[in-house]
Design a protein around this motif. Structure first.
Motif, PDB file in Angstrom:
ATOM      1  N   GLY A 110       0.817  -1.210   0.000  1.00  0.00           N
ATOM      2  CA  GLY A 110       0.000   0.000   0.000  1.00  0.00           C
ATOM      3  C   GLY A 110       0.852   1.262   0.000  1.00  0.00           C
ATOM      4  N   VAL A 111       1.949   1.211   0.742  1.00  0.00           N
ATOM      5  CA  VAL A 111       2.861   2.361   0.787  1.00  0.00           C
ATOM      6  C   VAL A 111       3.500   2.586  -0.577  1.00  0.00           C
ATOM      7  CG1 VAL A 111       5.001   3.230   1.815  1.00  0.00           C
ATOM      8  CG2 VAL A 111       3.303   2.064   3.245  1.00  0.00           C
ATOM      9  N   LEU A 112       3.911   1.477  -1.220  1.00  0.00           N
ATOM     10  CA  LEU A 112       4.520   1.598  -2.543  1.00  0.00           C
ATOM     11  C   LEU A 112       3.514   2.123  -3.563  1.00  0.00           C
ATOM     12  CD1 LEU A 112       6.912   1.106  -4.456  1.00  0.00           C
ATOM     13  CD2 LEU A 112       6.012  -1.209  -4.809  1.00  0.00           C
ATOM     14  N   HIS A 113       2.295   1.588  -3.545  1.00  0.00           N
ATOM     15  CA  HIS A 113       1.289   2.025  -4.508  1.00  0.00           C
ATOM     16  C   HIS A 113       0.974   3.514  -4.333  1.00  0.00           C
ATOM     17  CE1 HIS A 113      -0.284  -2.390  -4.806  1.00  0.00           C
ATOM     18  NE2 HIS A 113       0.855  -2.203  -5.458  1.00  0.00           N
ATOM     19  N   ALA A 114       0.876   3.970  -3.099  1.00  0.00           N
ATOM     20  CA  ALA A 114       0.595   5.387  -2.851  1.00  0.00           C
ATOM     21  C   ALA A 114       1.734   6.253  -3.372  1.00  0.00           C
ATOM     22  CB  ALA A 114       0.371   5.621  -1.358  1.00  0.00           C
ATOM     23  N   LEU A 115       2.968   5.805  -3.170  1.00  0.00           N
ATOM     24  CA  LEU A 115       4.117   6.557  -3.675  1.00  0.00           C
ATOM     25  C   LEU A 115       4.110   6.611  -5.193  1.00  0.00           C
ATOM     26  CD1 LEU A 115       6.849   7.986  -3.140  1.00  0.00           C
ATOM     27  CD2 LEU A 115       7.928   5.725  -3.278  1.00  0.00           C
ATOM     28  N   MET A 116       3.761   5.506  -5.847  1.00  0.00           N
ATOM     29  CA  MET A 116       3.729   5.473  -7.307  1.00  0.00           C
ATOM     30  C   MET A 116       2.653   6.406  -7.853  1.00  0.00           C
ATOM     31  SD  MET A 116       4.306   1.348  -7.774  1.00  0.00           S
ATOM     32  CE  MET A 116       4.063   1.323  -9.546  1.00  0.00           C
ATOM     33  N   MET A 117       1.537   6.519  -7.152  1.00  0.00           N
ATOM     34  CA  MET A 117       0.483   7.436  -7.584  1.00  0.00           C
ATOM     35  C   MET A 117       0.909   8.886  -7.356  1.00  0.00           C
ATOM     36  SD  MET A 117      -2.046   5.706  -8.838  1.00  0.00           S
ATOM     37  CE  MET A 117      -3.426   6.851  -8.722  1.00  0.00           C
ATOM     38  N   ARG A 118       1.583   9.099  -6.247  1.00  0.00           N
ATOM     39  CA  ARG A 118       1.989  10.458  -5.885  1.00  0.00           C
ATOM     40  C   ARG A 118       3.192  10.923  -6.701  1.00  0.00           C
ATOM     41  NH1 ARG A 118       2.311   9.226  -1.037  1.00  0.00           N
ATOM     42  NH2 ARG A 118       4.560   9.117  -0.647  1.00  0.00           N
ATOM     43  N   ARG A 119       4.051   9.975  -7.027  1.00  0.00           N
ATOM     44  CA  ARG A 119       5.288  10.277  -7.741  1.00  0.00           C
ATOM     45  C   ARG A 119       5.380   9.375  -8.976  1.00  0.00           C
ATOM     46  NH1 ARG A 119       8.157  14.891  -6.212  1.00  0.00           N
ATOM     47  NH2 ARG A 119       8.488  14.976  -3.941  1.00  0.00           N
ATOM     48  N   PRO A 120       4.821   9.801 -10.103  1.00  0.00           N
ATOM     49  CA  PRO A 120       4.882   8.977 -11.320  1.00  0.00           C
ATOM     50  C   PRO A 120       6.297   8.598 -11.723  1.00  0.00           C
ATOM     51  CG  PRO A 120       3.343  10.798 -11.610  1.00  0.00           C
ATOM     52  CD  PRO A 120       4.039  11.039 -10.309  1.00  0.00           C
TER      53      PRO A 120
END
Length: 232
Positions: A110-120
């Motif tokens: 979940g942390v990784l997915h949120a980072l990927m959404m926040r930081r393309p």
């Protein structure tokens, strides 16, 4: 703790990210130490966290049909392991084992997915890394069919020296301490064939080997033997 991209290979995740994004990533999850022989990830497991390696190196292995273990790749500080399971939820496809003291940051999916959404930028970098690894695996299969063992060994040494080597006076130290059986597994050759090829490369002045260490003494000539151009 602030880090510099110079601490990691340029094609690793930590090496390719811009400083602000890299520092944001390094604030996520928990840092964890590992000792030699510790299993970071287990083949077949259903956990989905990702490990961002900060230091040291690890071996990626998998079981083959006859029950033996095959060495698939090595991963160094700056690399990630476990990203496939985090992305698609599938069981782990390989086991990752520490080859010496190392540290990593543990990121839950979940942390990784949120980072990927926040930081393309992170999403694009991980996509490129997965594509590079698939390309590497495909190239390795073609090499097994198209090149003799000595050339496959030369190509492996060039790849390790280019990606993870440390320049020294008169050569490049390969930043990965692999045993001859492990080199044989990565090149798809018999251990006796690897021993013979290494001896010939030493006699030709292309490399020196010590206790679990290898120094490339003539990288341009090794590239030529490996049938590689200067930029490959």
């Amino acid at each position: 703790m602030p880090y510099s991209s110079a601490e990691w290979p340029v094609r690793s995740l930590l090496g390719v990210l811009s400083p602000p994004v890299r520092q944001e990533l390094l604030q996520l999850g928990a840092e964890r130490p590992f000792e030699p022989g510790d299993v970071l990830l287990s083949e077949g497991a259903h956990d989905r966290h990702v490990l961002v390696l900060l230091s040291g190196f690890a071996k990626v292995t998998a079981r083959v049909e006859n029950g033996e273990t095959s060495l698939l790749a090595v991963r160094f500080g700056g690399d990630t392991v476990g990203e496939m399971a985090a992305m698609d939820g599938s069981p782990r496809s390989a086991t990752v084992t520490a080859c010496g003291p190392m540290t990593a940051r543990v990121l839950q999916p979940g942390v990784l997915h949120a980072l990927m959404m926040r930081r393309p930028e992170v999403s694009m970098a991980l996509t490129r890394i997965v594509a590079d690894r698939l390309r590497w695996a495909n190239r390795r299969r073609l090499e097994f069919r198209g090149y003799p063992a000595k050339v496959r060994l030369a190509r492996l040494l060039v790849e390790l020296a280019t990606a993870y080597g440390q320049p020294v006076d008169g050569g490049v130290v390969v930043g990965c301490r692999l045993t001859q059986p492990e080199i044989a597994a990565l090149t798809g050759a018999a251990e006796s064939t690897v021993q013979k090829a290494l001896r010939e490369l030493r006699e030709d002045g292309l490399l020196e080997t010590g206790y679990r260490s290898t120094t490339i003494r003539d990288l341009p000539r090794l590239r030529w033997l490996a049938d590689l151009g200067p930029e490959e």
